[in-house]
Design an enzyme around this catalytic site. Structure first.
Site, short mmCIF file in Angstrom:
data_model
loop_
_atom_site.label_atom_id
_atom_site.label_comp_id
_atom_site.label_asym_id
_atom_site.label_seq_id
_atom_site.Cartn_x
_atom_site.Cartn_y
_atom_site.Cartn_z
N ASP A 1 28.71 -41.62 -36.60
CA ASP A 1 29.90 -41.88 -35.73
C ASP A 1 30.71 -43.03 -35.93
O ASP A 1 30.26 -44.09 -36.74
CB ASP A 1 29.48 -41.94 -34.33
CG ASP A 1 28.40 -42.90 -33.55
OD1 ASP A 1 28.15 -43.81 -34.56
OD2 ASP A 1 27.55 -42.66 -32.85
N GLU B 1 23.43 -39.53 -38.81
CA GLU B 1 23.75 -40.03 -37.27
C GLU B 1 25.33 -40.44 -37.45
O GLU B 1 25.55 -41.51 -36.57
CB GLU B 1 22.90 -40.82 -36.69
CG GLU B 1 21.46 -40.55 -36.60
CD GLU B 1 20.47 -41.36 -35.77
OE1 GLU B 1 20.75 -42.21 -35.16
OE2 GLU B 1 19.21 -41.28 -36.05
N HIS C 1 26.11 -45.21 -38.33
CA HIS C 1 26.75 -45.63 -37.04
C HIS C 1 27.71 -46.69 -37.41
O HIS C 1 27.25 -47.82 -37.65
CB HIS C 1 25.83 -46.05 -35.86
CG HIS C 1 24.95 -45.00 -35.49
ND1 HIS C 1 25.03 -44.01 -34.46
CD2 HIS C 1 23.43 -45.06 -35.46
CE1 HIS C 1 24.13 -43.40 -34.44
NE2 HIS C 1 23.13 -44.02 -34.82
N ASN D 1 14.40 -42.51 -42.25
CA ASN D 1 15.54 -42.69 -41.53
C ASN D 1 15.69 -44.29 -40.98
O ASN D 1 15.02 -44.70 -40.47
CB ASN D 1 15.72 -41.72 -40.41
CG ASN D 1 17.19 -41.45 -39.92
OD1 ASN D 1 17.80 -41.36 -40.68
ND2 ASN D 1 17.35 -41.73 -38.49
N GLU E 1 13.59 -46.02 -38.38
CA GLU E 1 13.93 -47.37 -38.24
C GLU E 1 12.64 -48.06 -38.58
O GLU E 1 11.99 -48.79 -37.77
CB GLU E 1 14.17 -47.63 -36.85
CG GLU E 1 15.58 -46.77 -36.51
CD GLU E 1 16.22 -46.98 -35.17
OE1 GLU E 1 15.64 -47.52 -34.26
OE2 GLU E 1 17.19 -46.49 -34.94
C1 GLA Z 1 19.35 -44.35 -33.05
C2 GLA Z 1 18.18 -43.59 -32.92
C3 GLA Z 1 18.70 -42.06 -32.19
C4 GLA Z 1 19.58 -42.65 -31.00
C5 GLA Z 1 20.65 -43.59 -31.38
C6 GLA Z 1 21.48 -44.00 -30.32
O1 GLA Z 1 20.02 -44.25 -33.90
O2 GLA Z 1 17.80 -42.81 -34.37
O3 GLA Z 1 17.61 -41.57 -31.89
O4 GLA Z 1 18.47 -43.20 -30.29
O5 GLA Z 1 19.95 -44.76 -31.92
O6 GLA Z 1 21.63 -42.85 -29.17
#
Ligand code: GLA
Length: 387
Positions: free
Chosen positions: A301, A299, A271, A235, A194
């Site tokens: 979802d 990640e 996400h 990422n 991030e």
């Molecule tokens: C972000 C982070 C993860 C996690 C998610 C929420 O995507 O990269 O490490 O904290 O948020 O769980």
């Protein structure tokens, strides 16, 4: 009974051949038993000679059977299917059994973050991460390390009042000690997580404020030094479509790679909110791949507005299928990893009131339409990597 001379000659001829055949069989058997998924990973380029060159997809995958798990379908084709796991792994048999059965990769959800790994200055705590790595090794899974450099940090880093040189040394030590500890065992890392803010500029953090933008290049170089074979990712979230933030990341990756900074891959957190995936998802992945990096869904979802209905679950499943299909179509796409795998344990339940059911298994570890969407997409005979 005596053996005639002619037959004896034939027998002597056969001895070295038979010995060679036995030796080959033993070597193959040992390799297959010890490294169940490594062959496929190698085919996927993950363990290849350099971390930066994605290998071409393998040419043949065995025909699937309906009972196959995700990993059984994905591994022979060189595809990574992963899940982020949390400590439920160590006290819930069903969680452990499902994680082992379905995935060929795992990402420890939080124990590789700074707060666990270095809770106090110079005091490293590798035990929790070791337990996940041991689980993965027992089950022939690769580990993706999340994460080395992030803005979420223990207070001692943030409040430090350190000079530029001191903070730079704190960062170097953390990156290098952590990567070196798991050298050869953690195959890939989110080196920087991030780095961009929501306005698409570099995110305000102690790193940017004190060290300036060079902290990103430094972290990648230090990680490469500590494990030259690890695949190094940057990422972020909200970069799934073509937008101001992904444009900025694209420019950042292009520029840094142009300067020789060892960024091997871009992780798209994915996400998914509001049950929509941007139309430009696939073309966006492709433009990053065209920079010569791997891309990975790190990640995934898809949160569903509550109450959950069959129709919503079907719509969710279609999104899961789209994400995986886009990845399968790109040889540079490394893997698809979900953030958790069961609705019983998901950050969505905690963080987004009124939404939930974001993962492929329900609360009771039953397969949802999203699971079957992933399964059937992998199994589809016209799946691009199967051709
Ligand atoms: C972000 C982070 C993860 C996690 C998610 C929420 O995507 O990269 O490490 O904290 O948020 O769980």
């Amino acid at each position: 009974m005596p053996v005639p001379a002619a037959s004896r000659r034939a027998v002597w001829w056969l001895v070295p051949l038979a010995a060679a055949a036995v030796a080959v069989a033993v070597v193959v058997a040992v390799a297959v038993t010890r490294l169940p998924d490594e062959g496929a990973d190698r085919a996927d380029g993950d363990n290849g000679p350099t971390a930066t060159t994605p290998a071409p997809p393998p040419s043949a995958c065995p025909a699937p059977t309906p009972a196959d798990s995700l990993r059984a379908l994905a591994t022979p084709c060189g595809i990574g299917v992963g899940a982020a796991l949390n400590d439920v792994l160590f006290f819930d048999e069903k969680y452990r059994e499902t994680a082992a059965r379905e995935f060929n990769r795992i990402t420890p959800e939080s124990v590789l973050k700074w707060g666990t790994v270095e809770p106090r200055p110079g005091e490293f705590n590798f035990g929790p991460g070791d337990a996940y790595v041991a689980f993965a090794e027992e089950n022939g899974q690769r580990v993706h390390g999340h994460t080395l450099v992030w803005h979420t940090l223990p207070q001692w880093v943030i409040d430090s009042g350190r000079s530029v040189d001191e903070l730079r040394e704190v960062l170097r030590r953390h990156v290098q000690r952590t990567v070196a500890h798991w050298r050869g065992r953690i195959a890939s890392w989110d080196v920087v997580n991030e780095p961009l803010g929501n306005d698409a500029s570099l995110r305000d953090s102690i790193w940017l404020r004190t060290l300036g933008p060079d902290y990103i290049a430094d972290a990648f170089r230090w990680a490469r030094e500590a494990d030259p074979d690890a695949v190094l990712f940057i990422n972020d979230f909200d970069i799934e479509g073509i937008n101001a933030k992904s444009d900025r990341l694209y420019e950042l990756v292009r520029t840094l790679r142009g300067q020789g900074v060892p960024i091997d891959g871009v992780g798209f957190q994915t996400h998914v909110s509001k049950m929509t995936l941007p139309d430009s998802f696939e073309s966006n992945l492709r433009r990053f791949a065209d920079l010569g990096v791997r891309v990975a869904i790190t990640e995934l979802d898809v949160r569903v507005p509550l109450p959950v209905t069959q129709q919503r679950l079907e719509a969710q499943a279609a999104i899961y299928a789209r994400v995986l299909r886009a990845c399968l179509r790109l040889p540079a796409c490394d893997s698809v990893t979900t953030w958790g795998f069961t609705d019983a344990h998901s950050w969505v339940n905690r963080e987004f009131p009124g939404q939930g059911a974001a993962l492929p298994f329900d609360d009771a570890y039953q397969r949802k339409p999203a699971y079957w969407a992933l399964h059937d997409t992998l199994a589809a005979t016209d799946s691009p990597r199967r051709r």
